[in-house]
Motif scaffolding. Structure first.
Motif, mmCIF file in Angstrom:
data_model
loop_
_atom_site.group_PDB
_atom_site.id
_atom_site.type_symbol
_atom_site.label_atom_id
_atom_site.label_comp_id
_atom_site.label_asym_id
_atom_site.label_seq_id
_atom_site.Cartn_x
_atom_site.Cartn_y
_atom_site.Cartn_z
ATOM 1 N N GLU A 61 17.541 6.988 54.499
ATOM 2 C CA GLU A 61 18.898 6.825 55.011
ATOM 3 C C GLU A 61 19.474 8.185 55.394
ATOM 4 O O GLU A 61 19.225 9.184 54.715
ATOM 5 C CB GLU A 61 19.803 6.184 53.952
ATOM 6 C CG GLU A 61 19.479 4.732 53.662
ATOM 7 C CD GLU A 61 19.741 3.820 54.842
ATOM 8 O OE1 GLU A 61 20.715 4.057 55.587
ATOM 9 O OE2 GLU A 61 18.965 2.867 55.031
ATOM 10 N N VAL A 62 20.244 8.220 56.464
ATOM 11 C CA VAL A 62 21.009 9.408 56.830
ATOM 12 C C VAL A 62 22.432 9.142 56.339
ATOM 13 O O VAL A 62 23.065 8.173 56.748
ATOM 14 C CB VAL A 62 20.980 9.655 58.348
ATOM 15 C CG1 VAL A 62 21.891 10.814 58.724
ATOM 16 C CG2 VAL A 62 19.550 9.913 58.806
ATOM 17 N N GLY A 63 22.911 9.992 55.453
ATOM 18 C CA GLY A 63 24.211 9.765 54.831
ATOM 19 C C GLY A 63 25.383 9.977 55.774
ATOM 20 O O GLY A 63 25.258 10.585 56.845
ATOM 21 N N ASP A 64 26.528 9.463 55.344
ATOM 22 C CA ASP A 64 27.756 9.614 56.112
ATOM 23 C C ASP A 64 28.198 11.067 56.220
ATOM 24 O O ASP A 64 29.021 11.397 57.075
ATOM 25 C CB ASP A 64 28.884 8.795 55.480
ATOM 26 C CG ASP A 64 28.666 7.301 55.614
ATOM 27 O OD1 ASP A 64 27.917 6.883 56.525
ATOM 28 O OD2 ASP A 64 29.244 6.550 54.806
ATOM 29 N N ASP A 65 27.660 11.931 55.346
ATOM 30 C CA ASP A 65 28.049 13.341 55.386
ATOM 31 C C ASP A 65 27.204 14.157 56.363
ATOM 32 O O ASP A 65 27.376 15.372 56.473
ATOM 33 C CB ASP A 65 27.995 13.958 53.997
ATOM 34 C CG ASP A 65 26.620 13.852 53.340
ATOM 35 O OD1 ASP A 65 25.749 13.130 53.870
ATOM 36 O OD2 ASP A 65 26.424 14.489 52.295
ATOM 37 N N TYR A 66 26.311 13.502 57.108
ATOM 38 C CA TYR A 66 25.536 14.202 58.138
ATOM 39 C C TYR A 66 26.472 14.652 59.243
ATOM 40 O O TYR A 66 27.356 13.916 59.680
ATOM 41 C CB TYR A 66 24.465 13.275 58.718
ATOM 42 C CG TYR A 66 23.798 13.834 59.967
ATOM 43 C CD1 TYR A 66 22.827 14.820 59.866
ATOM 44 C CD2 TYR A 66 24.155 13.391 61.229
ATOM 45 C CE1 TYR A 66 22.212 15.342 61.008
ATOM 46 C CE2 TYR A 66 23.556 13.895 62.369
ATOM 47 C CZ TYR A 66 22.592 14.883 62.253
ATOM 48 O OH TYR A 66 22.004 15.394 63.380
ATOM 49 N N THR A 81 17.721 25.399 77.552
ATOM 50 C CA THR A 81 17.558 25.619 76.120
ATOM 51 C C THR A 81 18.855 25.227 75.436
ATOM 52 O O THR A 81 19.932 25.308 76.028
ATOM 53 C CB THR A 81 17.214 27.088 75.795
ATOM 54 O OG1 THR A 81 18.255 27.930 76.289
ATOM 55 C CG2 THR A 81 15.878 27.488 76.392
ATOM 56 N N ALA A 82 18.720 24.811 74.197
ATOM 57 C CA ALA A 82 19.898 24.443 73.418
ATOM 58 C C ALA A 82 19.606 24.690 71.945
ATOM 59 O O ALA A 82 18.444 24.660 71.515
ATOM 60 C CB ALA A 82 20.252 22.973 73.629
ATOM 61 N N SER A 83 20.664 24.927 71.200
ATOM 62 C CA SER A 83 20.559 25.066 69.742
ATOM 63 C C SER A 83 21.619 24.193 69.102
ATOM 64 O O SER A 83 22.724 24.041 69.638
ATOM 65 C CB SER A 83 20.771 26.523 69.317
ATOM 66 O OG SER A 83 19.780 27.354 69.861
ATOM 67 N N ILE A 84 21.251 23.619 67.966
ATOM 68 C CA ILE A 84 22.226 22.872 67.171
ATOM 69 C C ILE A 84 22.060 23.253 65.709
ATOM 70 O O ILE A 84 21.006 23.732 65.298
ATOM 71 C CB ILE A 84 22.096 21.335 67.327
ATOM 72 C CG1 ILE A 84 20.801 20.810 66.694
ATOM 73 C CG2 ILE A 84 22.218 20.914 68.783
ATOM 74 C CD1 ILE A 84 20.756 19.285 66.572
ATOM 75 N N GLU A 85 23.107 23.021 64.950
ATOM 76 C CA GLU A 85 23.041 23.159 63.503
ATOM 77 C C GLU A 85 23.349 21.792 62.906
ATOM 78 O O GLU A 85 24.331 21.153 63.291
ATOM 79 C CB GLU A 85 24.046 24.196 63.010
ATOM 80 C CG GLU A 85 23.871 24.520 61.556
ATOM 81 C CD GLU A 85 24.729 25.693 61.124
ATOM 82 O OE1 GLU A 85 25.683 25.451 60.350
ATOM 83 O OE2 GLU A 85 24.454 26.824 61.559
ATOM 84 N N GLU A 86 22.470 21.355 62.024
ATOM 85 C CA GLU A 86 22.649 20.072 61.343
ATOM 86 C C GLU A 86 22.935 20.327 59.872
ATOM 87 O O GLU A 86 22.285 21.174 59.257
ATOM 88 C CB GLU A 86 21.374 19.220 61.426
ATOM 89 C CG GLU A 86 21.029 18.768 62.818
ATOM 90 C CD GLU A 86 19.735 17.992 62.849
ATOM 91 O OE1 GLU A 86 19.774 16.803 63.179
ATOM 92 O OE2 GLU A 86 18.667 18.583 62.531
ATOM 93 N N ARG A 87 23.842 19.562 59.321
ATOM 94 C CA ARG A 87 24.175 19.643 57.904
ATOM 95 C C ARG A 87 23.898 18.295 57.248
ATOM 96 O O ARG A 87 24.206 17.240 57.806
ATOM 97 C CB ARG A 87 25.660 19.986 57.693
ATOM 98 C CG ARG A 87 26.076 21.324 58.252
ATOM 99 C CD ARG A 87 25.668 22.413 57.325
ATOM 100 N NE ARG A 87 26.078 23.704 57.855
ATOM 101 C CZ ARG A 87 25.821 24.826 57.268
ATOM 102 N NH1 ARG A 87 25.148 24.853 56.141
ATOM 103 N NH2 ARG A 87 26.210 25.963 57.797
#
Length: 118
Positions: A61-66, A81-87
């Motif tokens: 599961e991917v939590g609601d806090d993602y 090109t692209a960059s992202i930050e995931e939490r």
């Protein structure tokens, strides 16, 4: 319904949405058939296609806090090109760097993902 492969930004937004909702079908539409994913997951260097990523999303599961956000995006003619930050993706946070290519039909696909978790 808008085409999620119309622009590089659309592709990255679809990646974030597909990850958050575990929509593997959506994710498969934005990755090139020969895409590679390379990066460090803890002490392990991973290199291959996106299938293990799909499997991890299917199994967990991917939590609601993602959360995720674009930190960089550059388009140069038919490459981007692209960059992202995931939490908080599956209990970890990631920095992802993507390469994209525009296909002959004008649509865009992810050709490579380079990542690290922190």
């Amino acid at each position: 319904m808008p085409d999620v492969t119309a622009t590089p930004k659309d592709v990255i937004e679809a990646y974030i949405k597909g990850t958050a909702t575990r929509d593997i079908a959506l994710l498969k539409t934005i990755f090139h058939a020969d895409a590679v994913m390379t990066g460090w997951l803890g002490p392990d260097l991973l290199h291959g296609g996106p299938e293990p990523f799909y499997g991890a999303l299917e199994a967990n599961e991917v939590g609601d806090d993602y959360s995720a956000g674009i930190t960089a995006l550059q388009v140069d003619d038919r490459i981007a090109t692209a960059s992202i930050e995931e939490r908080n993706l599956l209990g970890m946070s990631f920095e992802n760097h993507f390469q994209m290519i525009q296909l002959a039909d004008g649509t865009w696909r992810l050709s490579a993902k380079l990542f690290r978790h922190f």
